[in-house]
Scaffold this active site. Sequence first.
Site, PDB file in Angstrom:
ATOM      1  N   TYR A 268     -12.426  -2.503  -4.079  1.00 40.05           N
ATOM      2  CA  TYR A 268     -12.987  -2.656  -2.729  1.00 40.05           C
ATOM      3  C   TYR A 268     -14.519  -2.604  -2.725  1.00 40.05           C
ATOM      4  O   TYR A 268     -15.111  -2.257  -1.699  1.00 40.05           O
ATOM      5  CB  TYR A 268     -12.423  -1.569  -1.814  1.00 40.05           C
ATOM      6  CG  TYR A 268     -11.005  -1.833  -1.340  1.00 40.05           C
ATOM      7  CD1 TYR A 268     -10.710  -2.959  -0.561  1.00 40.05           C
ATOM      8  CD2 TYR A 268      -9.968  -0.950  -1.624  1.00 40.05           C
ATOM      9  CE1 TYR A 268      -9.420  -3.191  -0.092  1.00 40.05           C
ATOM     10  CE2 TYR A 268      -8.676  -1.179  -1.153  1.00 40.05           C
ATOM     11  CZ  TYR A 268      -8.412  -2.308  -0.394  1.00 40.05           C
ATOM     12  OH  TYR A 268      -7.138  -2.542   0.073  1.00 40.05           O
TER      13      TYR A 268
ATOM     14  N   THR B 219      -5.445  -7.178  10.494  1.00 41.40           N
ATOM     15  CA  THR B 219      -5.750  -5.946   9.746  1.00 41.40           C
ATOM     16  C   THR B 219      -5.370  -4.698  10.528  1.00 41.40           C
ATOM     17  O   THR B 219      -4.784  -3.763   9.973  1.00 41.40           O
ATOM     18  CB  THR B 219      -7.265  -5.898   9.424  1.00 41.40           C
ATOM     19  OG1 THR B 219      -7.614  -7.088   8.716  1.00 41.40           O
ATOM     20  CG2 THR B 219      -7.615  -4.693   8.580  1.00 41.40           C
TER      21      THR B 219
ATOM     22  N   HIS C  30      -2.200  -5.424   1.591  1.00 42.66           N
ATOM     23  CA  HIS C  30      -3.486  -6.121   1.436  1.00 42.66           C
ATOM     24  C   HIS C  30      -3.181  -7.525   0.942  1.00 42.66           C
ATOM     25  O   HIS C  30      -2.245  -7.724   0.163  1.00 42.66           O
ATOM     26  CB  HIS C  30      -4.366  -5.403   0.395  1.00 42.66           C
ATOM     27  CG  HIS C  30      -5.541  -6.248  -0.030  1.00 42.66           C
ATOM     28  ND1 HIS C  30      -6.695  -6.319   0.693  1.00 42.66           N
ATOM     29  CD2 HIS C  30      -5.688  -7.110  -1.075  1.00 42.66           C
ATOM     30  CE1 HIS C  30      -7.525  -7.179   0.100  1.00 42.66           C
ATOM     31  NE2 HIS C  30      -6.936  -7.665  -0.969  1.00 42.66           N
TER      32      HIS C  30
ATOM     33  N   GLU D 188      -9.560 -10.950  -7.404  1.00 40.06           N
ATOM     34  CA  GLU D 188      -8.581  -9.862  -7.243  1.00 40.06           C
ATOM     35  C   GLU D 188      -7.400  -9.998  -8.209  1.00 40.06           C
ATOM     36  O   GLU D 188      -6.900  -9.004  -8.736  1.00 40.06           O
ATOM     37  CB  GLU D 188      -8.108  -9.817  -5.790  1.00 40.06           C
ATOM     38  CG  GLU D 188      -9.227  -9.381  -4.841  1.00 40.06           C
ATOM     39  CD  GLU D 188      -8.807  -9.360  -3.375  1.00 40.06           C
ATOM     40  OE1 GLU D 188      -7.646  -9.690  -3.059  1.00 40.06           O
ATOM     41  OE2 GLU D 188      -9.663  -9.004  -2.537  1.00 40.06           O
TER      42      GLU D 188
ATOM     43  N   LYS E  84       0.818  -1.212   0.000  1.00 39.26           N
ATOM     44  CA  LYS E  84       0.000   0.000   0.000  1.00 39.26           C
ATOM     45  C   LYS E  84       0.863   1.278   0.000  1.00 39.26           C
ATOM     46  O   LYS E  84       2.075   1.215   0.258  1.00 39.26           O
ATOM     47  CB  LYS E  84      -0.935  -0.024   1.210  1.00 39.26           C
ATOM     48  CG  LYS E  84      -1.961  -1.174   1.159  1.00 39.26           C
ATOM     49  CD  LYS E  84      -3.001  -1.023   2.257  1.00 39.26           C
ATOM     50  CE  LYS E  84      -4.026  -2.147   2.215  1.00 39.26           C
ATOM     51  NZ  LYS E  84      -5.124  -1.914   3.191  1.00 39.26           N
TER      52      LYS E  84
ATOM     53  N   ASN F 182      -2.123   0.324   6.614  1.00 33.35           N
ATOM     54  CA  ASN F 182      -1.684  -0.947   7.205  1.00 33.35           C
ATOM     55  C   ASN F 182      -0.758  -1.754   6.299  1.00 33.35           C
ATOM     56  O   ASN F 182      -0.701  -2.979   6.374  1.00 33.35           O
ATOM     57  CB  ASN F 182      -2.885  -1.764   7.710  1.00 33.35           C
ATOM     58  CG  ASN F 182      -3.789  -2.251   6.589  1.00 33.35           C
ATOM     59  OD1 ASN F 182      -3.665  -1.820   5.445  1.00 33.35           O
ATOM     60  ND2 ASN F 182      -4.704  -3.150   6.922  1.00 33.35           N
TER      61      ASN F 182
HETATM   62  P1  CMP Z   1      -7.555  -4.517   3.391  1.00 33.33           P
HETATM   63  O1  CMP Z   1      -7.106  -5.915   3.634  1.00 33.33           O
HETATM   64  O2  CMP Z   1      -6.888  -3.795   2.285  1.00 33.33           O
HETATM   65  O3  CMP Z   1      -9.138  -4.535   3.128  1.00 33.33           O
HETATM   66  C1  CMP Z   1      -9.961  -3.429   3.419  1.00 33.33           C
HETATM   67  C2  CMP Z   1      -9.240  -2.357   4.188  1.00 33.33           C
HETATM   68  O4  CMP Z   1     -10.067  -1.430   4.843  1.00 33.33           O
HETATM   69  C3  CMP Z   1      -8.422  -2.985   5.288  1.00 33.33           C
HETATM   70  O5  CMP Z   1      -7.329  -3.666   4.744  1.00 33.33           O
HETATM   71  C4  CMP Z   1      -8.091  -1.753   6.142  1.00 33.33           C
HETATM   72  O6  CMP Z   1      -6.906  -1.099   5.696  1.00 33.33           O
HETATM   73  C5  CMP Z   1      -9.281  -0.820   5.872  1.00 33.33           C
HETATM   74  N1  CMP Z   1     -10.109  -0.604   7.062  1.00 33.33           N
HETATM   75  C6  CMP Z   1     -10.318   0.576   7.671  1.00 33.33           C
HETATM   76  N2  CMP Z   1     -11.142   0.439   8.714  1.00 33.33           N
HETATM   77  C7  CMP Z   1     -11.458  -0.878   8.787  1.00 33.33           C
HETATM   78  C8  CMP Z   1     -12.288  -1.647   9.666  1.00 33.33           C
HETATM   79  N3  CMP Z   1     -12.938  -1.102  10.698  1.00 33.33           N
HETATM   80  N4  CMP Z   1     -12.366  -2.981   9.451  1.00 33.33           N
HETATM   81  C9  CMP Z   1     -11.732  -3.560   8.398  1.00 33.33           C
HETATM   82  N5  CMP Z   1     -10.953  -2.866   7.537  1.00 33.33           N
HETATM   83  C10 CMP Z   1     -10.806  -1.538   7.725  1.00 33.33           C
END
Ligand code: CMP
Length: 140
Positions: free
Chosen positions: A50, A92, A116, A127, A10, A113
């Site tokens: 997403y 996550t 992904h 994906e 990311k 974070n």
């Molecule tokens: P990712 O695995 O990329 O999939 C969706 C993303 O939404 C997740 O990682 C997080 O970076 C982001 N995100 C932000 N807030 C939340 C939340 N409350 N729960 C899950 N994903 C979140």
Amino acid sequence: AIERTLSIIKPDAVAKNVIGEIISRFEKAGLQVVASKMLHLSKEQAEGFYAEHKERPFFGDLVGFMTSGPVVVQVLEGEGAIAKNRELMGATNPQEAAAGTIRADFAQSIDANAVHGSDSAASAEREVAYFFSSDEICPR
Ligand code: CMP
């Protein structure tokens, strides 16, 4: 079974200049990069990727963050690649990620974070196809 999974490094991790350190963790765990490209996602690309989160309160922030800078998208291949990648990434929320995982070591917040990874075989298939045509995937 040998699986493929989609990984995204990311914008926060790209900005920190840790692309190589993250890919090195995949390789050391026995995963192979079989496709890779750097992209600056458009709003439409991020929203489409997403789409399953469209109704969630964090959707706008997520799309804003994912379009804030370049990302590296890649296909990882190997034995149990989907679960293995998720283990390497950690939870996550980096606050909850186990020590030694990518998110514990490189991530700041639940939005920023670092990585992904596909969460199931069905999402991996969708994906991978979202970002790569079959002639862009180069298994050895
Ligand atoms: P990712 O695995 O990329 O999939 C969706 C993303 O939404 C997740 O990682 C997080 O970076 C982001 N995100 C932000 N807030 C939340 C939340 N409350 N729960 C899950 N994903 C979140």
